[in-house]
Design an enzyme around this catalytic site. Structure first.
Site, mmCIF file in Angstrom:
data_model
loop_
_atom_site.group_PDB
_atom_site.id
_atom_site.type_symbol
_atom_site.label_atom_id
_atom_site.label_comp_id
_atom_site.label_asym_id
_atom_site.label_seq_id
_atom_site.Cartn_x
_atom_site.Cartn_y
_atom_site.Cartn_z
ATOM 1 C CD GLU A 20 15.421 16.091 -5.125
ATOM 2 O OE1 GLU A 20 15.511 15.003 -5.710
ATOM 3 O OE2 GLU A 20 14.647 16.284 -4.173
ATOM 4 N N GLY A 48 10.286 14.574 -3.542
ATOM 5 C CA GLY A 48 9.105 14.985 -4.289
ATOM 6 C C GLY A 48 8.981 14.164 -5.545
ATOM 7 C CB SER A 81 9.819 3.682 0.843
ATOM 8 O OG SER A 81 10.466 2.558 1.330
ATOM 9 C CB ALA A 113 -0.951 -0.023 1.196
ATOM 10 N N GLY A 114 1.995 1.203 -0.707
ATOM 11 C CA GLY A 114 2.723 2.428 -1.006
ATOM 12 C C GLY A 114 2.070 3.094 -2.215
ATOM 13 N NE ARG A 144 15.264 6.130 -6.563
ATOM 14 C CZ ARG A 144 15.119 7.228 -5.834
ATOM 15 N NH1 ARG A 144 14.506 8.283 -6.339
ATOM 16 N NH2 ARG A 144 15.586 7.276 -4.607
ATOM 17 N NE ARG A 181 19.980 10.512 -3.926
ATOM 18 C CZ ARG A 181 18.649 10.472 -3.896
ATOM 19 N NH1 ARG A 181 18.027 9.329 -3.851
ATOM 20 N NH2 ARG A 181 17.955 11.581 -3.907
ATOM 21 C CB SER A 204 11.481 6.380 -6.341
ATOM 22 O OG SER A 204 11.630 7.394 -5.401
ATOM 23 C CG HIS A 247 19.746 9.649 0.722
ATOM 24 N ND1 HIS A 247 20.383 10.700 1.329
ATOM 25 C CD2 HIS A 247 18.786 10.195 -0.061
ATOM 26 C CE1 HIS A 247 19.811 11.833 0.939
ATOM 27 N NE2 HIS A 247 18.846 11.552 0.084
ATOM 28 C CB ALA A 255 4.111 7.360 3.921
ATOM 29 C CG HIS A 269 17.283 6.429 -0.251
ATOM 30 N ND1 HIS A 269 16.457 6.874 0.760
ATOM 31 C CD2 HIS A 269 16.976 7.180 -1.341
ATOM 32 C CE1 HIS A 269 15.693 7.849 0.298
ATOM 33 N NE2 HIS A 269 15.964 8.043 -0.977
HETATM 34 C C1 SIN Z 1 15.765 13.030 -0.927
HETATM 35 O O1 SIN Z 1 14.861 13.776 -0.599
HETATM 36 O O2 SIN Z 1 16.949 13.314 -0.787
HETATM 37 C C2 SIN Z 1 15.422 11.693 -1.504
HETATM 38 C C3 SIN Z 1 14.730 11.840 -2.775
HETATM 39 C C4 SIN Z 1 14.790 10.555 -3.541
HETATM 40 O O3 SIN Z 1 15.283 9.559 -3.039
HETATM 41 O O4 SIN Z 1 14.372 10.555 -4.691
#
Ligand code: SIN
Length: 505
Positions: free
Chosen positions: A115, A50, A43, A14-15, A371, A277, A376, A231, A45, A336
């Site tokens: 980002e 964004g 994850s 239920a994500g 990714r 990342r 995601s 992450h 929630a 992550h």
């Molecule tokens: C973050 O807010 O740094 C994570 C965003 C993501 O994993 O796409």
């Protein structure tokens, strides 16, 4: 064992992918199963970033797709990246129409944030770090109001039902300590990732790759399990799972420093704090290994605005005794996101008839080896809807399922030792010796506890990480730092047989 016949689609998880699939399957009847109460244990929630989508005037789906392909380090399927990027803006608008309160610019358009590895500011956010929670609340309201969806929480996935031809005919679930078989026309797995297989994770700890492991046990094709995203900035305050300090903080100008107060990212990459990342995660890992420590310093960039601009990060820091307005935040890399998963086509179909997958447990081909940030939730919405629509149209089949098989569950203490071994040996930096040691640990746990789904998922990661003797994206081999020819990994559990023997020796 209790038998339930559901005349429709069973969605497990239920994500955002599961909820979106459930809504999209209409008019088919949907039974939505979740181990945790809605909006917990997923994850989506917890997502702070964004949704990436080409919504701005200076942006296009082509640019978004190109950034997705570049981030994926040679392994993204360009057609699927293009499809994701093209359907992105409509997916964000559809969520906004359901009530997701995305931040707006003065002219009423979606506000867009930058980002890492995006060539444009294209992340639609909600109040700094609230996107996942706010989107999920809006979609949950829609699901609870949908007459075609029945929600059952407290239902743990324990197995897949198959007929004699291998077609998936439903699921075995555990509810209130009892197992039940639920047959259905189609089954959608939206069971999330594998963060719970790692000692340090930003995801709910119950996500131990059960959907992936059970699909593999049923014979489904799996892709790229070795690609795990770490992450860089999980907040190191001794909490399990570790709270996240969103990348948006670095987008706002927060800097990474060591214990001596020196900025270090420029030594690792020209884009410094906004480097990809995986590069930032390895840099932080290296600083920590060298005993210099790593901290995210947002005192100047955010300072007194922290409580309003990043409420979730602020609350997590304060809960751990760190005031991010006045002091740097201690950070460490954490598991992550899992780029690998159950192979699907663009409609969420897996290699097994009757079985669909969507969200993090699936491998659509859009993430490659790494990714792109904020892709995601987008993938969950776009491909969740596609999988739901296709599953809703699945024809009924009269074949009888074979007797249910539910693999054993890994006891708590065994899971804790697996998590430690995964973080140590299949973490940010890997090598052949560590991965072989990890496989031996997995084999010993299997000998003692049987072939639990979590162990199958861990074995997929470890075996394919050992086989990939190169460094690419989220997979960094200290003993093989060069890149080989780009190739994705595709396998079934049967292909691991030689590795199983190797690890047992
Ligand atoms: C973050 O807010 O740094 C994570 C965003 C993501 O994993 O796409």
């Amino acid at each position: 064992m209790k038998r339930i016949r559901h005349d429709g689609v069973v969605v497990v998880g239920a994500g955002l992918a599961g909820l979106t699939a459930a809504l999209a399957a209409e008019p088919a009847k949907v039974l939505l199963l979740s181990g945790a109460p809605l909006n917990q244990g997923c994850s989506s929630a917890w997502a702070q970033g964004g949704m990436a989508a080409a919504l701005a005037a200076d942006d296009t789906p082509e640019l978004h797709a190109a950034d997705t392909v570049a981030a994926g380090a040679g392994l993204v399927d360009p057609d699927l990246a293009r499809l994701l990027a093209e359907e992105g803006p409509a997916a964000v608008r559809a969520l906004a129409a359901l009530g997701a309160p995305f931040d707006r610019a003065g002219d009423g358009d979606f506000a867009q944030s930058l980002e890492a590895a995006h060539s444009r500011a294209r992340v639609a956010r909600v109040k700094g770090d609230q996107a996942g929670r706010a989107i999920m609340e809006a979609v949950t309201v829609a699901v609870l109001a949908a007459r075609h969806v029945e929600v059952r929480t407290g239902a743990l996935l324990r197995g897949l039902l198959q007929d004699a031809d291998g077609r998936v005919r439903g699921v075995v679930v555990e509810q209130d300590g009892a197992l039940a078989e639920i047959t259905a026309r189609a089954t959608v797995l939206a069971t999330g990732g594998i963060g719970g297989l790692y000692a340090v994770t930003t995801t709910p700890a119950e996500l131990t790759g059960d959907g992936l492991g059970l699909a593999a046990l049923a014979g489904a094709a799996i892709a790229d399990p070795e690609f795990v995203q770490f992450h860089p900035t999980a907040i190191e305050i001794g909490r399990d799972p570790a709270p996240l300090a969103t990348e948006a903080l670095r987008g706002e100008g927060a800097v990474l420093i060591n214990a001596a107060g020196e900025r270090f990212m420029a030594h690792y990459h020209p884009d410094a704090e906004l480097a990809p990342r995986d590069v930032v995660a390895r840099a932080i890992h290296a600083e920590r290994e060298a005993g210099r420590g790593a901290f995210l310093d947002a005192r100047e960039a955010v300072g007194s605005h922290f409580p309003e601009e990043f409420p979730a990060v602020f609350a997590a820091c304060m809960g751990g005794g760190v005031d991010p307005r006045k002091e740097p935040i201690p950070v460490a890399p954490a598991c992550h996101y899992h780029m690998g998963g159950i192979v699907t086509d663009a409609e969420g179909r897996t290699s097994l008839p009757g079985l669909f997958a969507a969200g993090e447990c699936a491998s659509t081909g859009v993430h490659g080896a790494n990714r792109l940030a904020s892709n995601s939730l987008l993938e969950a919405a776009v491909f969740g809807a596609r999988a739901g629509r296709a599953a809703g149209k699945a024809a009924d089949t009269a074949t009888a399922p074979l007797p249910a098989v539910a693999p054993p569950r890994l006891p708590h203490m065994a899971l804790q030792s697996l998590r430690k071994a995964m973080s140590r040996d299949a973490g940010v930096v890997r090598d052949a010796a560590g991965l072989a040691r990890l496989l031996a640990t997995i084999a010993a746990l299997e000998n003692e506890h049987g072939q639990a789904a979590a162990l199958v998922a861990a074995r997929l990661v470890a075996t394919c990480a050992l086989a990939r003797a190169e460094s690419r994206g989220g997979h960094w081999r200290a003993d093989a730092t060069q890149q080989a020819e780009p190739r994705r990994t595709f396998l079934t559990l049967a292909d691991l047989e030689p590795a199983l023997k190797y690890a047992a020796e």
